[in-house]
Write an enzyme that holds these catalytic residues in place. Sequence first.
Site, PDB file in Angstrom:
ATOM      1  N   TRP A  29       4.202   6.701  13.138  1.00 50.05           N
ATOM      2  CA  TRP A  29       3.180   6.556  13.922  1.00 50.05           C
ATOM      3  C   TRP A  29       2.991   5.159  14.680  1.00 50.05           C
ATOM      4  O   TRP A  29       2.470   5.025  16.085  1.00 50.05           O
ATOM      5  CB  TRP A  29       1.744   6.841  13.153  1.00 50.05           C
ATOM      6  N   ARG A  72      -9.666   3.690  -8.709  1.00 51.91           N
ATOM      7  CA  ARG A  72      -9.332   3.498  -7.266  1.00 51.91           C
ATOM      8  C   ARG A  72     -10.446   2.958  -6.331  1.00 51.91           C
ATOM      9  O   ARG A  72     -10.084   2.724  -5.177  1.00 51.91           O
ATOM     10  CB  ARG A  72      -8.808   4.767  -6.662  1.00 51.91           C
ATOM     11  N   TYR A  95     -18.038   7.263  -6.994  1.00 49.77           N
ATOM     12  CA  TYR A  95     -16.717   7.295  -7.825  1.00 49.77           C
ATOM     13  C   TYR A  95     -17.179   7.278  -9.390  1.00 49.77           C
ATOM     14  O   TYR A  95     -18.359   7.427  -9.620  1.00 49.77           O
ATOM     15  CB  TYR A  95     -15.829   6.028  -7.564  1.00 49.77           C
TER      16      TYR A  95
END
Length: 168
Positions: free
Chosen positions: A73, A14, A8
Amino acid sequence: MPNYKLIYFNMRGRAEIIRYIFAYLDIKYEDHRIEQADWPEVKSNLAGKTELEQCQVDAIVDTLDDFMSRFPWAEKKQDIKNQMFNELLTYDGPHLLQDLDAYLGEKEWLVGNSVTWADFYWEICSTTLLVFKPDLLDIHPRLVTLRKKVQAIPAIADWIQRRPQTKL
C-alpha cells in the site's frame, strides 16, 4: 473537538498503547473498563454466537487480513506497486477466493446463521480489491451475493450512502 471513549477490559492489555498515545498527545477521553465477568453481556453476536463460531469468525478475518497486508500500500514506485498488486490479484487472490467460496458454500453468511463482522470485513476487503481488479469476483457469484447482502443491511446501506467518497 471529538469526544473519545476507550472501551476495554479492566487491565492494561492491548488498550494501553492507546492510553499512552492519548496521554502523550494530551487528548482527553473516557476510559470505560469492563470486568471479565460482564463481557458476555456486552459482547455483540457479531463476533459469533458460540465459542466455535467466534473461532471461525477470527480465522476468516485473520485470513483476509493476512492477504490484505501483503499488498504494498505504501510503495512509492508506481510500476513496482502495480506489478505486485497484479501478481497478488492474479496468482494468490484466486486461491483465497476459491477457499472462501467453498467455505461459504450454500450458507447465507460466512459463519452461523446470522451476519458477523467476518461478513462485514469480507465486504470491505472485496470492495477495495475490486477497485484494482473489477472482474475479480466474476466466477464467484455466491461471494458477490454475500457482498450485496451486507450492503443491503439498512444501517450499512445508510453508512455507505453517508461516508466520504474515496477510491479506497
